[in-house]
Design an enzyme around this catalytic site. Structure first.
Site, mmCIF file in Angstrom:
data_model
loop_
_atom_site.group_PDB
_atom_site.id
_atom_site.type_symbol
_atom_site.label_atom_id
_atom_site.label_comp_id
_atom_site.label_asym_id
_atom_site.label_seq_id
_atom_site.Cartn_x
_atom_site.Cartn_y
_atom_site.Cartn_z
ATOM 1 N N HIS A 76 0.812 -1.219 0.000
ATOM 2 C CA HIS A 76 0.000 0.000 0.000
ATOM 3 C C HIS A 76 0.847 1.272 0.000
ATOM 4 O O HIS A 76 0.324 2.358 0.259
ATOM 5 C CB HIS A 76 -0.942 0.027 1.204
ATOM 6 C CG HIS A 76 -2.013 -1.027 1.145
ATOM 7 N ND1 HIS A 76 -3.015 -1.103 2.058
ATOM 8 C CD2 HIS A 76 -2.215 -2.039 0.280
ATOM 9 C CE1 HIS A 76 -3.806 -2.132 1.771
ATOM 10 N NE2 HIS A 76 -3.318 -2.723 0.694
ATOM 11 N N CYS A 83 -2.829 -0.437 -3.898
ATOM 12 C CA CYS A 83 -4.219 -0.725 -3.722
ATOM 13 C C CYS A 83 -4.982 0.029 -4.780
ATOM 14 O O CYS A 83 -6.151 0.297 -4.665
ATOM 15 C CB CYS A 83 -4.686 -0.354 -2.336
ATOM 16 S SG CYS A 83 -3.811 0.996 -1.679
ATOM 17 N N ILE A 138 1.038 7.018 0.633
ATOM 18 C CA ILE A 138 0.459 5.891 1.366
ATOM 19 C C ILE A 138 -1.024 5.770 1.034
ATOM 20 O O ILE A 138 -1.767 6.751 1.119
ATOM 21 C CB ILE A 138 0.611 6.110 2.896
ATOM 22 C CG1 ILE A 138 2.069 6.392 3.246
ATOM 23 C CG2 ILE A 138 0.087 4.907 3.671
ATOM 24 C CD1 ILE A 138 2.259 6.978 4.640
ATOM 25 N N CYS A 139 -1.443 4.588 0.679
ATOM 26 C CA CYS A 139 -2.864 4.364 0.409
ATOM 27 C C CYS A 139 -3.521 3.846 1.686
ATOM 28 O O CYS A 139 -3.466 2.661 1.990
ATOM 29 C CB CYS A 139 -3.018 3.357 -0.734
ATOM 30 S SG CYS A 139 -4.729 2.973 -1.088
ATOM 31 N N LEU A 140 -4.065 4.766 2.454
ATOM 32 C CA LEU A 140 -4.702 4.400 3.718
ATOM 33 C C LEU A 140 -5.907 5.321 3.889
ATOM 34 O O LEU A 140 -5.752 6.550 3.898
ATOM 35 C CB LEU A 140 -3.693 4.563 4.869
ATOM 36 C CG LEU A 140 -4.160 4.197 6.267
ATOM 37 C CD1 LEU A 140 -4.497 2.711 6.369
ATOM 38 C CD2 LEU A 140 -3.099 4.551 7.308
#
Lengths: 233, 301
Positions: A91, A135, A98-100
């Site tokens: 991610h 993601c 950051i893919c969050l």
């Protein structure tokens, strides 16, 4: 790539400054385990040293997070990125983005720098393989079609185990675009499919209630003959 | 296509494809920044058209909206006319329930000057503060939101140095730096109540823990509210709320009636039914009009 986006370059509002001072004080009294705030005189940009949690793939590794606060923090999310080299993680992009979900759509003023850091380390800790993947971005998606998550592709046979869109995404960001200017799709977050449906619902007030309004249907257990709906618990 | 620089390409897309027919657009040409730019343009357009809290409008403006729409809805609006005189719209940004509640409550205090009610709700606000503390929220995360609400509460009572008029209340409700903070205050209160009474609320939250539900569907701004949120807010603050439903459901008996539901604090856990015949003095002073996906404020005759 370390320059903050235009929106976060504005100076902090009074209420944001006040909140960040309190947050910093709390951090100094009670720092979250595994993190170290690098002392600077810049309240608007924090650099935080992150230690990989013991017993995980990232044990004994150290990374740096850069947290930039927007004018209207905490109503708006901070911009959080890893200063490259970023951890190898499905991610996390090689430019540190950051893919969050909590960093974007699901941000809430109830969160803190410390809770964000803990979420990031828990994301790292739950990883079972160190591959650069993604993601997936929603760049090529028709709103009518459900966006496809490319996450599932990352463990394919590609030699360097990088995802198809890492290179493309990073290239697109090369003039300093903030991750907050990306439309993220969180493949493990069912809520987002609700969001799409909610939009449709708003557009058409006559549409049948769906999504979270299922709870409403469940609460409307009794309907009296005079048309009054009772709240049954 | 080699060495194609994507930045000029994006500009090219902006100037060309946006002009082409919608159906003809190839979605693969759109970049994130285009989509976001367009999205924020739509929001700005909306913001200019719909303030967070609109002006009071006669109920006939609702009728006009459905002029060529469903006959059931038009019938129901006629029924609404019997009891209600006006509507005040709120912006459909996912915060409409909280925003409607905020304005409706503070407006009631401005008009009634009910000091006892203000004292009563302040006690409940203190309880909510302790609830959040006991759930482990750091004080600094919520205290700014709490003090801003209490400030509004005190300013709508006349006779103080900081007292404000009804007009000023409208202006504050349209000012993002006040309005959003009050909305977020209600989100904290709602979240605290749901997590405190997790056993009560759990059956109404599908497949999620209360904590997860609050983190994903209560605490982020813009998350829409449903019965769970309304029940929790009404219980936590001890403020009854009536929600009038304007939807296309109809009775089999043929006569058109408009459903409403009263959220009466404290009744949630005793299974006592609310009734519509409990007398005007018990009728909630907050009346919201619900159309699927949106809440506005209704005014009685």
């Amino acid at each position: 790539m370390t320059s903050p986006s235009a929106s976060s370059r504005k100076t902090l509002s009074k209420i944001a400054t006040n909140r960040l001072q309190k947050e910093l004080m709390e951090w100094q009294v009670n720092p979250p385990a595994g993190f170290k705030h690098k002392v600077t005189d810049n309240l608007q940009r924090w650099v935080i040293e992150v230690n990989g949690a013991p017993g995980t793939l990232y044990a004994n590794e150290t990374f740096q997070l850069q947290v930039d606060f927007p004018e209207h923090y905490p109503m708006e999310a901070p911009q959080v990125i890893f200063i490259p080299p970023a951890p190898l993680h499905p991610h996390i992009y090689s430019n540190g983005h950051i893919c969050l979900d909590i960093l974007y759509d699901s941000w809430s003023p109830a969160m803190t720098v410390s809770s964000v850091c803990i979420s990031i380390v828990s994301m790292l800790s739950s990883s079972t393989s160190k591959v650069r993947a993604s993601c997936s971005l929603i760049t090529i998606a028709s709103p009518k079609k459900k966006p496809k998550c490319r996450c599932s592709d990352y463990n394919a046979s590609s030699v360097d185990q990088r995802p198809a869109d890492d290179e493309r995404y990073v290239k697109n960001c090369r003039n300093g675009r903030s991750p907050k200017e990306t439309r993220w799709w969180f493949h493990d977050d069912k809520k987002h499919s609700f969001k799409f449906r909610n939009k449709e619902k708003q557009a058409n007030p006559d549409a049948k209630m769906i999504g979270t309004n299922e709870t409403l249907q469940r609460m409307k257990l009794f309907k009296k003959t005079d048309g009054t709906v009772d709240h049954k618990s | 296509m080699q060495n194609q620089d994507e930045i000029p390409l994006e500009e090219e897309i902006e100037s060309t494809t946006f002009d082409t027919a919608y159906e003809a657009d190839d979605w693969s040409n759109y970049k994130d920044c285009d989509v976001l730019k367009q999205q924020s343009a739509i929001w700005e357009e909306d913001a200019a058209k719909f303030p967070f809290v609109g002006d009071k409008e006669p109920l006939s403006s609702l009728e006009a909206e459905y002029k060529s729409g469903s006959p059931i809805l038009l019938e129901k609006i006629k029924v609404l006319h019997e009891q209600y005189a006006a509507i005040r719209r709120t912006r459909g940004d996912g915060n409409c329930f909280f925003r409607s509640f905020m304005f409706s409550y503070l407006e009631h205090i401005v008009e009634s000057q009910d000091e006892a009610e203000v004292e009563r709700i302040k006690t409940n606000v203190e309880k909510c503060r302790r609830t959040l503390q006991s759930l482990g929220y750091a004080d600094f995360t919520f205290e700014d939101f709490f003090s801003l609400f209490v400030e509004q509460l005190e300013s709508v009572l006349q006779g103080n140095e900081d007292s404000i008029s009804h007009d000023e209340l409208i202006m504050r409700s349209r000012d993002q730096s006040v309005s959003d903070y009050v909305v977020m205050f209600f989100r904290f209160v709602t979240s605290g109540e749901i997590r405190k009474r997790s056993e009560f609320f759990e059956p109404f939250i599908l497949g999620l823990t209360n904590t997860t539900f609050c983190k994903t569907s209560v605490e982020p701004m813009g998350e829409e509210s449903d019965h769970v949120h309304i029940t929790a807010l009404s219980d936590a603050l001890g403020v009854p709320i009536r929600v009038v439903y304007l939807d296309r459901s109809s009775c089999d008996t043929g006569s058109v009636s408009v459903n409403h539901h009263d959220f009466i604090p404290g009744l949630g856990d005793t299974s006592k039914a609310s009734t519509s015949s409990s007398g005007p003095e018990k009728d909630p002073f907050i009346v919201l009009l619900y159309r699927p996906g949106h809440y506005d404020i209704l005014y009685r005759k």
